[in-house]
Write a protein that holds these residues in place. Structure first.
Motif, PDB file in Angstrom:
ATOM      1  N   ASP A   1       0.956  -1.180   0.041  1.00 26.38           N
ATOM      2  CA  ASP A   1       0.087  -0.080   0.098  1.00 26.38           C
ATOM      3  C   ASP A   1       0.947   1.241  -0.157  1.00 26.38           C
ATOM      4  O   ASP A   1       1.762   1.207   0.677  1.00 26.38           O
ATOM      5  CB  ASP A   1      -0.951  -0.153   1.389  1.00 26.38           C
TER       6      ASP A   1
ATOM      7  N   HIS B   1       3.194  -6.131   2.315  1.00 26.00           N
ATOM      8  CA  HIS B   1       2.328  -7.363   3.138  1.00 26.00           C
ATOM      9  C   HIS B   1       2.312  -8.390   2.133  1.00 26.00           C
ATOM     10  O   HIS B   1       2.522  -8.345   0.721  1.00 26.00           O
ATOM     11  CB  HIS B   1       0.960  -7.085   3.647  1.00 26.00           C
TER      12      HIS B   1
ATOM     13  N   LYS C   1     -13.597  -2.157   2.838  1.00 23.47           N
ATOM     14  CA  LYS C   1     -12.545  -3.066   2.904  1.00 23.47           C
ATOM     15  C   LYS C   1     -12.998  -4.630   2.348  1.00 23.47           C
ATOM     16  O   LYS C   1     -14.147  -4.889   2.636  1.00 23.47           O
ATOM     17  CB  LYS C   1     -11.719  -3.147   3.985  1.00 23.47           C
TER      18      LYS C   1
ATOM     19  N   VAL D   1      -5.792 -10.360   3.908  1.00 26.35           N
ATOM     20  CA  VAL D   1      -6.016  -9.243   3.171  1.00 26.35           C
ATOM     21  C   VAL D   1      -7.325  -8.490   3.475  1.00 26.35           C
ATOM     22  O   VAL D   1      -7.704  -7.656   2.950  1.00 26.35           O
ATOM     23  CB  VAL D   1      -6.065  -9.375   1.731  1.00 26.35           C
TER      24      VAL D   1
ATOM     25  N   HIS E   1      -7.615  -4.689   3.853  1.00 22.38           N
ATOM     26  CA  HIS E   1      -7.202  -4.012   2.995  1.00 22.38           C
ATOM     27  C   HIS E   1      -8.080  -3.524   1.881  1.00 22.38           C
ATOM     28  O   HIS E   1      -9.223  -4.281   1.666  1.00 22.38           O
ATOM     29  CB  HIS E   1      -6.232  -4.993   2.119  1.00 22.38           C
TER      30      HIS E   1
ATOM     31  N   GLN F   1      -9.055   1.891  -3.739  1.00 25.21           N
ATOM     32  CA  GLN F   1      -7.967   2.850  -3.433  1.00 25.21           C
ATOM     33  C   GLN F   1      -8.444   4.001  -4.401  1.00 25.21           C
ATOM     34  O   GLN F   1      -8.142   5.296  -4.106  1.00 25.21           O
ATOM     35  CB  GLN F   1      -6.718   2.455  -3.287  1.00 25.21           C
TER      36      GLN F   1
END
Length: 304
Positions: free
Chosen positions: A125, A135, A198, A246, A249, A255
Protein backbone atom coordinates in the motif's frame (compact mmCIF):
# COMPACT_ATOMS: atom_id res chain seq x y z
CA UNK A 1 7.90 2.20 -14.40
CA UNK A 2 4.81 3.22 -12.46
CA UNK A 3 6.41 3.48 -9.02
CA UNK A 4 3.33 3.39 -6.88
CA UNK A 5 2.82 0.83 -4.15
CA UNK A 6 3.92 -2.21 -6.15
CA UNK A 7 6.60 -0.44 -8.18
CA UNK A 8 8.22 0.80 -4.97
CA UNK A 9 7.96 -2.65 -3.42
CA UNK A 10 9.84 -4.38 -6.25
CA UNK A 11 12.24 -1.48 -6.69
CA UNK A 12 13.05 -1.35 -3.00
CA UNK A 13 13.62 -5.10 -2.69
CA UNK A 14 15.84 -5.19 -5.78
CA UNK A 15 17.84 -2.21 -4.53
CA UNK A 16 18.32 -3.86 -1.13
CA UNK A 17 19.74 -6.86 -3.00
CA UNK A 18 22.39 -4.63 -4.59
CA UNK A 19 20.86 -3.90 -7.99
CA UNK A 20 21.00 -0.48 -9.62
CA UNK A 21 17.36 0.60 -9.67
CA UNK A 22 15.41 3.62 -10.84
CA UNK A 23 11.87 4.39 -9.75
CA UNK A 24 9.95 6.31 -12.44
CA UNK A 25 6.57 7.85 -11.70
CA UNK A 26 4.72 11.06 -12.71
CA UNK A 27 3.86 11.96 -9.10
CA UNK A 28 6.56 14.58 -8.50
CA UNK A 29 6.03 14.96 -4.75
CA UNK A 30 6.46 11.20 -4.34
CA UNK A 31 9.63 10.99 -6.44
CA UNK A 32 11.12 14.11 -4.82
CA UNK A 33 10.57 12.65 -1.35
CA UNK A 34 12.30 9.40 -2.36
CA UNK A 35 15.23 11.33 -3.86
CA UNK A 36 15.62 13.50 -0.77
CA UNK A 37 14.99 11.02 2.05
CA UNK A 38 15.02 7.55 0.49
CA UNK A 39 12.13 5.12 0.10
CA UNK A 40 10.49 4.28 3.42
CA UNK A 41 9.45 0.60 3.43
CA UNK A 42 7.34 -0.54 6.38
CA UNK A 43 6.28 -4.06 7.25
CA UNK A 44 5.42 -6.10 10.33
CA UNK A 45 9.07 -6.05 11.42
CA UNK A 46 9.45 -2.27 11.32
CA UNK A 47 10.57 0.57 9.04
CA UNK A 48 13.56 0.87 6.73
CA UNK A 49 14.78 3.66 4.45
CA UNK A 50 16.20 2.56 1.09
CA UNK A 51 18.54 4.83 -0.89
CA UNK A 52 17.26 4.55 -4.46
CA UNK A 53 17.19 6.61 -7.67
CA UNK A 54 13.88 8.28 -8.48
CA UNK A 55 12.64 10.53 -11.28
CA UNK A 56 9.55 11.72 -13.11
CA UNK A 57 11.44 11.68 -16.43
CA UNK A 58 12.36 8.35 -18.10
CA UNK A 59 14.88 10.20 -20.29
CA UNK A 60 16.98 10.84 -17.17
CA UNK A 61 17.46 7.09 -16.72
CA UNK A 62 18.79 6.05 -20.13
CA UNK A 63 18.53 2.54 -21.54
CA UNK A 64 18.30 -0.31 -19.05
CA UNK A 65 18.45 -4.12 -18.95
CA UNK A 66 15.02 -4.64 -17.46
CA UNK A 67 11.82 -2.61 -17.14
CA UNK A 68 9.14 -3.75 -14.70
CA UNK A 69 6.01 -2.10 -16.01
CA UNK A 70 3.56 -1.54 -13.17
CA UNK A 71 1.44 1.34 -14.46
CA UNK A 72 -2.21 0.39 -14.18
CA UNK A 73 -3.93 -0.88 -17.29
CA UNK A 74 -5.90 2.32 -17.88
CA UNK A 75 -2.62 4.27 -18.15
CA UNK A 76 -0.60 1.53 -19.83
CA UNK A 77 -0.63 2.78 -23.42
CA UNK A 78 0.69 6.18 -22.33
CA UNK A 79 3.16 4.66 -19.88
CA UNK A 80 4.84 2.22 -22.27
CA UNK A 81 5.35 5.00 -24.82
CA UNK A 82 6.87 7.24 -22.16
CA UNK A 83 9.17 4.36 -21.18
CA UNK A 84 10.67 4.02 -24.69
CA UNK A 85 13.77 6.15 -23.89
CA UNK A 86 14.74 3.39 -21.42
CA UNK A 87 14.21 0.55 -23.91
CA UNK A 88 16.51 -0.67 -26.68
CA UNK A 89 16.74 -4.00 -28.51
CA UNK A 90 18.41 -5.64 -25.49
CA UNK A 91 15.85 -4.52 -22.88
CA UNK A 92 13.35 -6.97 -21.41
CA UNK A 93 9.95 -5.57 -20.41
CA UNK A 94 7.87 -7.36 -17.77
CA UNK A 95 4.15 -6.55 -17.54
CA UNK A 96 2.41 -7.34 -14.23
CA UNK A 97 -0.90 -5.50 -14.63
CA UNK A 98 -4.22 -6.86 -13.45
CA UNK A 99 -6.78 -7.98 -15.98
CA UNK A 100 -6.68 -8.73 -19.69
CA UNK A 101 -5.36 -7.01 -22.82
CA UNK A 102 -2.18 -5.55 -21.36
CA UNK A 103 0.34 -7.52 -23.42
CA UNK A 104 -1.45 -6.49 -26.61
CA UNK A 105 -1.00 -2.82 -25.67
CA UNK A 106 2.72 -3.25 -24.96
CA UNK A 107 3.36 -5.25 -28.12
CA UNK A 108 2.19 -2.27 -30.19
CA UNK A 109 5.55 -0.59 -29.44
CA UNK A 110 7.87 -3.32 -28.08
CA UNK A 111 9.03 -6.44 -29.94
CA UNK A 112 7.27 -9.60 -28.73
CA UNK A 113 10.66 -11.27 -28.15
CA UNK A 114 11.43 -8.66 -25.46
CA UNK A 115 8.17 -8.99 -23.52
CA UNK A 116 7.42 -11.05 -20.42
CA UNK A 117 4.10 -11.05 -18.60
CA UNK A 118 2.52 -12.60 -15.56
CA UNK A 119 0.73 -12.11 -12.27
CA UNK A 120 1.73 -10.80 -8.90
CA UNK A 121 0.52 -12.25 -5.60
CA UNK A 122 2.46 -10.00 -3.25
CA UNK A 123 1.03 -6.78 -1.88
CA UNK A 124 1.85 -3.22 -0.89
CA UNK A 125 0.00 0.00 0.00
CA UNK A 126 1.22 3.50 -0.78
CA UNK A 127 0.81 5.33 2.52
CA UNK A 128 2.00 8.71 1.26
CA UNK A 129 4.82 10.29 -0.72
CA UNK A 130 7.93 8.14 -0.36
CA UNK A 131 6.29 5.59 1.98
CA UNK A 132 4.91 2.09 1.34
CA UNK A 133 3.52 -0.59 3.67
CA UNK A 134 4.41 -4.11 2.50
CA UNK A 135 2.32 -7.22 3.06
CA UNK A 136 1.97 -10.73 1.59
CA UNK A 137 5.73 -10.81 1.03
CA UNK A 138 5.58 -14.60 1.05
CA UNK A 139 3.48 -14.54 -2.12
CA UNK A 140 4.75 -15.33 -5.60
CA UNK A 141 4.98 -13.74 -8.99
CA UNK A 142 4.42 -16.06 -11.95
CA UNK A 143 5.94 -14.97 -15.24
CA UNK A 144 6.32 -16.18 -18.80
CA UNK A 145 8.20 -14.92 -21.87
CA UNK A 146 5.68 -13.97 -24.54
CA UNK A 147 7.58 -15.92 -27.20
CA UNK A 148 7.69 -19.03 -24.98
CA UNK A 149 11.51 -19.21 -25.05
CA UNK A 150 13.38 -19.52 -21.76
CA UNK A 151 16.85 -18.09 -22.50
CA UNK A 152 19.66 -16.76 -20.30
CA UNK A 153 17.95 -13.36 -19.96
CA UNK A 154 14.77 -14.94 -18.61
CA UNK A 155 16.75 -17.15 -16.23
CA UNK A 156 18.76 -14.15 -15.05
CA UNK A 157 15.59 -12.19 -14.30
CA UNK A 158 14.15 -15.05 -12.23
CA UNK A 159 17.45 -15.44 -10.35
CA UNK A 160 17.66 -11.69 -9.72
CA UNK A 161 14.19 -11.69 -8.21
CA UNK A 162 15.15 -14.66 -6.03
CA UNK A 163 18.22 -12.81 -4.71
CA UNK A 164 15.98 -9.92 -3.70
CA UNK A 165 13.60 -12.18 -1.77
CA UNK A 166 10.85 -12.17 -4.39
CA UNK A 167 9.50 -15.65 -5.07
CA UNK A 168 9.40 -15.50 -8.88
CA UNK A 169 8.65 -18.66 -10.83
CA UNK A 170 8.37 -19.41 -14.52
CA UNK A 171 4.88 -20.58 -15.44
CA UNK A 172 4.25 -21.58 -19.03
CA UNK A 173 0.54 -21.86 -18.13
CA UNK A 174 0.41 -18.35 -16.74
CA UNK A 175 -2.69 -17.52 -18.80
CA UNK A 176 -4.71 -19.74 -16.43
CA UNK A 177 -3.08 -17.98 -13.49
CA UNK A 178 -4.02 -14.61 -15.00
CA UNK A 179 -7.64 -15.72 -15.30
CA UNK A 180 -7.50 -17.05 -11.74
CA UNK A 181 -6.33 -13.67 -10.47
CA UNK A 182 -8.83 -11.92 -12.72
CA UNK A 183 -11.55 -13.95 -11.00
CA UNK A 184 -10.46 -12.79 -7.54
CA UNK A 185 -10.00 -9.17 -8.61
CA UNK A 186 -13.34 -9.32 -10.41
CA UNK A 187 -15.06 -10.47 -7.23
CA UNK A 188 -13.66 -7.78 -4.95
CA UNK A 189 -12.11 -4.74 -6.64
CA UNK A 190 -15.17 -3.05 -8.08
CA UNK A 191 -17.50 -4.37 -5.39
CA UNK A 192 -15.37 -2.80 -2.64
CA UNK A 193 -15.09 0.43 -4.64
CA UNK A 194 -18.86 0.56 -5.07
CA UNK A 195 -19.61 -0.19 -1.41
CA UNK A 196 -16.60 1.76 -0.05
CA UNK A 197 -15.65 -1.20 2.12
CA UNK A 198 -12.52 -3.18 2.84
CA UNK A 199 -12.54 -6.72 1.47
CA UNK A 200 -13.28 -8.35 4.81
CA UNK A 201 -16.07 -5.95 5.68
CA UNK A 202 -17.67 -6.42 2.26
CA UNK A 203 -17.67 -10.21 2.33
CA UNK A 204 -18.76 -10.15 5.97
CA UNK A 205 -22.27 -9.33 4.75
CA UNK A 206 -24.37 -12.22 3.46
CA UNK A 207 -25.23 -10.09 0.44
CA UNK A 208 -21.53 -9.47 -0.17
CA UNK A 209 -20.75 -13.18 -0.24
CA UNK A 210 -23.75 -13.80 -2.49
CA UNK A 211 -22.51 -11.15 -4.93
CA UNK A 212 -19.02 -12.69 -4.95
CA UNK A 213 -20.56 -16.05 -5.82
CA UNK A 214 -22.59 -14.54 -8.67
CA UNK A 215 -19.59 -12.69 -10.13
CA UNK A 216 -17.39 -15.76 -9.89
CA UNK A 217 -19.91 -18.07 -11.57
CA UNK A 218 -20.00 -15.76 -14.58
CA UNK A 219 -16.20 -15.49 -14.79
CA UNK A 220 -15.79 -19.26 -14.60
CA UNK A 221 -18.40 -19.72 -17.34
CA UNK A 222 -16.58 -17.29 -19.66
CA UNK A 223 -13.20 -18.90 -18.96
CA UNK A 224 -14.57 -22.35 -19.77
CA UNK A 225 -16.00 -21.01 -23.04
CA UNK A 226 -12.43 -19.92 -23.86
CA UNK A 227 -11.08 -23.40 -22.93
CA UNK A 228 -9.37 -22.01 -19.84
CA UNK A 229 -9.72 -24.23 -16.81
CA UNK A 230 -11.05 -22.43 -13.73
CA UNK A 231 -12.43 -24.34 -10.76
CA UNK A 232 -15.20 -22.44 -8.94
CA UNK A 233 -14.83 -24.38 -5.68
CA UNK A 234 -11.04 -24.06 -5.69
CA UNK A 235 -11.18 -20.29 -6.16
CA UNK A 236 -13.82 -19.89 -3.43
CA UNK A 237 -11.63 -21.98 -1.14
CA UNK A 238 -8.63 -19.78 -1.93
CA UNK A 239 -10.65 -16.64 -1.20
CA UNK A 240 -11.68 -17.97 2.22
CA UNK A 241 -8.09 -18.93 3.07
CA UNK A 242 -6.60 -15.61 1.92
CA UNK A 243 -9.27 -13.32 3.33
CA UNK A 244 -7.82 -13.19 6.87
CA UNK A 245 -4.55 -11.93 5.34
CA UNK A 246 -6.09 -9.21 3.16
CA UNK A 247 -9.47 -8.54 4.77
CA UNK A 248 -8.30 -5.26 6.32
CA UNK A 249 -7.10 -4.05 2.92
CA UNK A 250 -8.86 -1.80 0.41
CA UNK A 251 -8.44 -3.39 -3.05
CA UNK A 252 -6.65 -1.19 -5.59
CA UNK A 253 -9.84 -0.13 -7.37
CA UNK A 254 -11.34 0.99 -4.08
CA UNK A 255 -8.19 3.02 -3.43
CA UNK A 256 -8.53 4.61 -6.87
CA UNK A 257 -12.17 5.49 -6.26
CA UNK A 258 -11.25 6.89 -2.84
CA UNK A 259 -8.71 9.16 -4.53
CA UNK A 260 -11.06 10.03 -7.41
CA UNK A 261 -8.92 8.40 -10.09
CA UNK A 262 -9.74 6.39 -13.18
CA UNK A 263 -9.94 2.68 -12.40
CA UNK A 264 -9.05 -0.59 -14.10
CA UNK A 265 -12.70 -1.58 -14.47
CA UNK A 266 -12.44 -2.09 -18.24
CA UNK A 267 -9.57 -4.60 -17.98
CA UNK A 268 -11.21 -6.60 -15.16
CA UNK A 269 -15.02 -6.89 -15.06
CA UNK A 270 -15.16 -5.02 -18.37
CA UNK A 271 -12.92 -7.65 -19.97
CA UNK A 272 -15.20 -10.39 -18.62
CA UNK A 273 -18.20 -8.61 -20.13
CA UNK A 274 -16.49 -8.29 -23.53
CA UNK A 275 -15.36 -11.93 -23.57
CA UNK A 276 -18.83 -13.04 -22.47
CA UNK A 277 -20.40 -11.21 -25.38
CA UNK A 278 -17.82 -12.67 -27.78
CA UNK A 279 -18.55 -16.23 -26.65
CA UNK A 280 -22.29 -15.71 -26.13
CA UNK A 281 -22.07 -16.32 -22.37
CA UNK A 282 -24.53 -14.21 -20.30
CA UNK A 283 -22.73 -12.06 -17.70
CA UNK A 284 -25.40 -9.65 -16.40
CA UNK A 285 -23.82 -9.16 -12.97
CA UNK A 286 -20.42 -8.18 -14.37
CA UNK A 287 -22.08 -5.93 -16.96
CA UNK A 288 -24.03 -4.13 -14.23
CA UNK A 289 -20.89 -3.66 -12.12
CA UNK A 290 -19.07 -2.15 -15.11
CA UNK A 291 -21.91 0.31 -15.74
CA UNK A 292 -22.06 1.40 -12.10
CA UNK A 293 -18.28 1.76 -11.77
CA UNK A 294 -18.08 3.71 -15.03
CA UNK A 295 -20.73 6.15 -13.78
CA UNK A 296 -18.85 6.65 -10.52
CA UNK A 297 -15.41 7.24 -12.05
CA UNK A 298 -16.82 9.66 -14.62
CA UNK A 299 -18.75 11.81 -12.16
CA UNK A 300 -16.61 12.22 -9.05
CA UNK A 301 -17.17 15.98 -9.04
CA UNK A 302 -20.96 15.49 -8.79
CA UNK A 303 -20.97 13.07 -5.86
CA UNK A 304 -21.83 13.81 -2.24
Amino acid sequence: MGAGAMGCLFGGLLRKAGEEVWLVDPWKEHMDKVKKEGLLMSDSSGDEYIDINATVDPKEVGTVDFVILLSKSNYLSKSIREALPMIDEDTTVLALQNGLGNVEIISEVVDNNQIMFGICEVGSDLKGPGHIKCHLLDGVIKIKPLNGTVDHKVENIVNTFAKSGVNAILSMDVEEDIWGKLAINGCFNAACALTRLKAGDFIGHNEGMALVEDILREIVAVARAKKISLDYDKIMGFIKIQLPKVGAHYPSMAQDAMNKRLTEIESINGAVAKEGKKFNVPVPVNETIVKLMSIIQNSYELQF
